[in-house]
Design a protein around this motif. Structure first.
Motif, short mmCIF file in Angstrom:
data_model
loop_
_atom_site.label_atom_id
_atom_site.label_comp_id
_atom_site.label_asym_id
_atom_site.label_seq_id
_atom_site.Cartn_x
_atom_site.Cartn_y
_atom_site.Cartn_z
N GLU A 70 49.91 73.19 92.92
CA GLU A 70 48.68 73.12 93.11
C GLU A 70 47.82 74.02 93.44
OE1 GLU A 70 49.95 71.38 97.11
OE2 GLU A 70 50.93 71.69 94.97
N ARG A 71 48.31 75.18 94.42
CA ARG A 71 47.61 76.19 95.07
C ARG A 71 47.83 77.56 94.04
NH1 ARG A 71 46.48 75.18 100.83
NH2 ARG A 71 46.96 72.91 101.15
N SER A 72 48.47 77.44 93.01
CA SER A 72 48.26 78.89 92.44
C SER A 72 47.84 78.84 91.20
CB SER A 72 49.99 79.13 92.30
OG SER A 72 50.81 78.30 91.78
N ALA A 73 47.36 79.79 90.51
CA ALA A 73 46.88 79.87 89.03
C ALA A 73 47.30 81.17 88.20
CB ALA A 73 45.30 79.82 89.20
N VAL A 74 47.56 81.19 87.05
CA VAL A 74 47.56 82.39 86.25
C VAL A 74 46.46 82.58 85.63
CG1 VAL A 74 48.65 82.90 84.33
CG2 VAL A 74 49.98 81.57 85.77
N VAL A 75 45.98 83.86 85.67
CA VAL A 75 44.65 84.48 85.12
C VAL A 75 44.98 85.06 83.86
CG1 VAL A 75 42.81 85.94 85.33
CG2 VAL A 75 43.92 84.78 87.70
N THR A 76 44.57 84.39 82.70
CA THR A 76 44.72 85.00 81.41
C THR A 76 43.45 85.63 80.70
OG1 THR A 76 44.15 82.86 80.38
CG2 THR A 76 46.60 83.11 80.99
N ALA A 77 43.63 86.46 79.90
CA ALA A 77 42.63 86.94 79.07
C ALA A 77 42.05 86.45 77.97
CB ALA A 77 43.13 88.34 78.53
N PRO A 78 40.54 85.72 78.04
CA PRO A 78 40.27 85.00 77.04
C PRO A 78 40.06 85.66 75.79
CG PRO A 78 38.55 85.47 78.59
CD PRO A 78 39.78 86.23 79.22
N TYR A 79 39.95 86.88 75.55
CA TYR A 79 39.74 87.49 74.51
C TYR A 79 40.68 88.72 74.53
CZ TYR A 79 35.66 84.46 74.29
OH TYR A 79 34.86 83.23 74.53
N ALA A 80 41.14 89.18 73.40
CA ALA A 80 41.87 90.60 73.07
C ALA A 80 41.00 91.68 73.38
CB ALA A 80 42.36 90.56 71.75
N GLY A 81 41.53 92.71 73.95
CA GLY A 81 40.97 93.84 74.22
C GLY A 81 42.02 94.89 75.01
N THR A 82 41.32 95.97 75.63
CA THR A 82 42.03 97.11 76.11
C THR A 82 41.61 96.93 77.72
OG1 THR A 82 42.25 98.41 74.35
CG2 THR A 82 42.52 99.55 76.49
N VAL A 83 42.49 96.97 78.64
CA VAL A 83 42.30 97.00 80.13
C VAL A 83 41.55 98.48 80.30
CG1 VAL A 83 43.41 96.85 82.34
CG2 VAL A 83 44.41 95.47 80.62
#
Length: 360
Positions: A70-83
């Motif tokens: 409950e104290r961790s989270a995954v950060v995802t890319a909401p839209y496709a793109g290039t870093v």
């Protein structure tokens, strides 16, 4: 009575029964060993008092340190793109909302344009609705027209809000290019995993980072299925070889068929000896039943199939058969006809076993 085995001719039934009884008595271990104190000291026999057990150790269980779920989270890319930039790496301490990376996205750029058009249409519809409301009040336009204008205002406003929510999923990079957005930390904590690098192409909803508050950590343990009914939340868990102590928070109800273990989770405060992903060995402390005693490991002896201890008496020692409830590297927890405070032999038990075998 001293009895020896002999080859004898056929005997009356009563005499044969007596011989069998004598043989059984000779085979049975004597209940006591006569030994003066001087002889005990010479043989290296040393006593210690049995104490009431406070717990039963379940030792060396395989486990893995993990961030609290409950104290961790995954950060995802909401839209496709290039870093385009990476602003945090593994081990970085970040605040909630801190930027982790920047992504240039064609989808986000198109969304910005659509959101701009939706905002313009919403403003126009709002002005028209106000104008028609004034005209209706003056009796110039019918009520149906004013109602139509209000409906259009609500529709365009809803569309604008929808685009605003979609843009909020990918907040614009400060001072960035059109379509460039930031991946931000959803909570304050430490970056545990980084899955992106500059120039990398990201698909929509691809995982980019794992962030966790590591002020508390979980340890995922595999415990023997046979011990499941004795495990409960709140029991003590210790990391072997360290001073780290925690408490069980959850006990699984399903048994893994291959390993015959159940999953157990324990919560620990942050410690320099605990790192997420680290394999560790854990000792769980089960509650001791009424009458259980803790003894030094050297007190326990095996006689045939029995586990015994040697309780001190005025003239030597008596043999007490016990049930072993748990063992550790230094201690054994037993239950039997023995009271707390009773002196038992904790060293030199091999000499006592030898005397026992000799029938002395």
């Amino acid at each position: 009575m001293s009895c020896r085995t002999r080859f004898l001719p056929a005997l009356p039934f009563g005499l044969a029964l007596l011989l069998a009884s004598c043989t059984a008595v000779a085979a049975a271990a004597p209940a006591a060993i006569r030994m003066p104190a001087e002889q005990a000291r010479a043989l290296g026999v040393r006593n210690a008092a049995a104490v009431a057990a406070t717990g039963i150790p379940l030792e060396h269980l395989p486990a893995t340190v993990e961030p609290a779920l409950e104290r961790s989270a995954v950060v995802t890319a909401p839209y496709a793109g290039t870093v385009t930039r990476v602003l945090a790496v593994e081990g970085s301490q970040v605040a909630a909302g801190a930027p982790l990376a920047r992504v240039q996205s064609r989808e986000r750029m198109m969304l910005e344009a659509d959101a701009g058009r939706a905002a313009s249409e919403a403003r126009l519809a709002a002005r028209q609705a106000r104008r028609d409301a004034d005209l209706l009040a003056e009796g110039i336009v019918p009520a149906a027209r004013a109602e139509s204008s209000r409906a259009l205002q609500e529709q365009t406003g809803a569309t604008q809000a929808q685009f605003a929510r979609a843009l909020a999923l990918a907040p614009a990079a400060r001072g960035g290019l059109p379509g460039e957005y930031e991946l931000r930390a959803p909570l304050a904590g430490r970056v545990l995993e980084r899955k992106v690098a500059p120039g990398q192409a990201l698909e929509a909803m691809a995982a980019a980072f794992v962030v966790a508050d590591t002020s508390q950590l979980d340890v995922a343990i595999r415990a023997p299925a046979a011990a499941r009914m004795r495990l409960a939340a709140g029991q003590v868990a210790r990391i072997d070889g360290t001073d780290a102590r925690g408490r069980i928070t959850a006990v699984g109800s399903a048994v893994d068929g291959a390993s015959q273990t159940v999953p157990v989770r324990a919560r620990f405060e942050a410690s320099s000896v605990l790192v997420p992903g680290q394999p560790v060995a854990v000792t769980l402390e089960l509650p001791a039943p009424q009458g259980a005693l803790a003894l030094p490991r050297g007190a326990l002896a095996r006689v045939g199939r029995d586990s015994v201890v040697f309780a001190a008496t005025a003239g030597g020692y008596r043999v007490v058969t016990v049930e072993v409830l748990g063992e550790s590297a230094t201690q054994v927890v037993v239950r039997g006809p023995l009271a707390a405070g009773t002196a038992v032999a904790v060293a030199g038990t091999s000499a006592l076993k030898a005397l026992l075998a000799a029938g002395e």
